[in-house]
Design a protein around this motif. Structure first.
Motif: not given
Lengths: 160, 160
Positions: B21, B24, B27-28, B33-34, B39
């Motif tokens: 989490d 991520l 990264c955001r 972009r997810r 992932l």
DNA sequence: TTAGATGCAAACGATTTGCGCGGAA
DNA sequence: TTCCGCGCAAATCGTTTGCATCTAA
């Protein structure tokens, strides 16, 4: 990210420039033949303190004429196997080579232009080789240390 | 010189495994972009302590199916640009990547099989970065330190 | 809706290899 | 005379790029 390769590397005050004769003697002792190309390559490596890529070698005036890339690659492999040159990765695509001089050296590499400067300082990693060997079980340990940054020239450009 | 890549790297006692989490979120925050691929790649990098090559990534079960090499290269470039992963040269032909973990790490690489082990020791070069910057005028200096040797497995083989 | 991601195919650059020939020992 | 090194050409591998399409935001 253009790579210019000015090679501003300052020379080392400790390592005297090894005469070509001695280099050739070492090569002979290692079982290499005294080839035209060998001579030319040694000359270039000798006057260069910064690591040189094969492409740079192959475009050097004295070598350019009589040089097939494959041969050059093979020669440098031989030289490395015999412990006469050191192969170094500098985050460039191509490998770089230096003569194995009197003592170990480390380098600073410019992230922008690829310029390489020789560092003239006590290497902090050398004394750790034994420790690494002990703690990991790896034998025959040596190391490679590079610093990366932005050289003065590129720093100036960025500020404009 | 066959490269097997067992990756015996022991994990670092200091760096806790970062939850997916948080990765991520980082990264955001960096504007990525997810994506499905993002992932998968993060998952692999997260459970790997040793640096991973793009080839290794692209043959990982979870990634293999939905993965075009070009996309993978681009993703890792993006991640590196954003400072989320570190790109490392290990004298292999291919570049390797690790997550940027809590603190800096160095590695031992086997000259025979390419196996990489994580070193869990105080890095001697970090404190020199400032000194290098001062003495050379390079700004924004960091470094990369690798030890090379023969791993226990390969040492045994050679003795037979 | 739209900038950022992707897939595919083609280009590129570094390095390696096979093979027959030439030159250093 | 004998290997070692060479030149040439082709293959391989890692990486990059252009372009049309797709998709997360």
């Amino acid at each position: 990210m253009a790579r210019n390769h000015h090679h501003s590397a300052n020379s080392c005050k400790i390592c005297a420039e090894e005469p070509l004769d001695e280099l050739l003697a070492a090569c002979r002792a290692a079982g290499l033949r005294r080839t035209h190309l060998l001579l030319r390559v040694l000359e270039v490596l000798q006057r260069q303190t910064a690591p040189v890529s094969i492409r740079e070698l192959s475009t050097t005036r004295s070598i350019r004429d009589d040089c097939d890339p494959a041969t050059l690659y093979r020669l440098l492999q031989r030289l490395e196997t015999k412990g006469l040159v050191r192969r170094i990765g500098l985050h460039e695509r191509a490998a770089h080579y230096t003569l194995r001089r009197g003592h170990h050296h480390d380098y600073v590499v410019c992230r922008e232009c690829g310029d390489v400067a020789l560092l003239d300082m006590a290497c902090p990693a050398q004394k750790l080789e034994r420790e690494v060997s002990r703690s990991t079980g790896f034998k025959n340990v040596d190391h490679e240390l590079q610093f990366y940054g932005v050289c003065p020239k590129c720093g100036k450009k960025a500020r404009n």
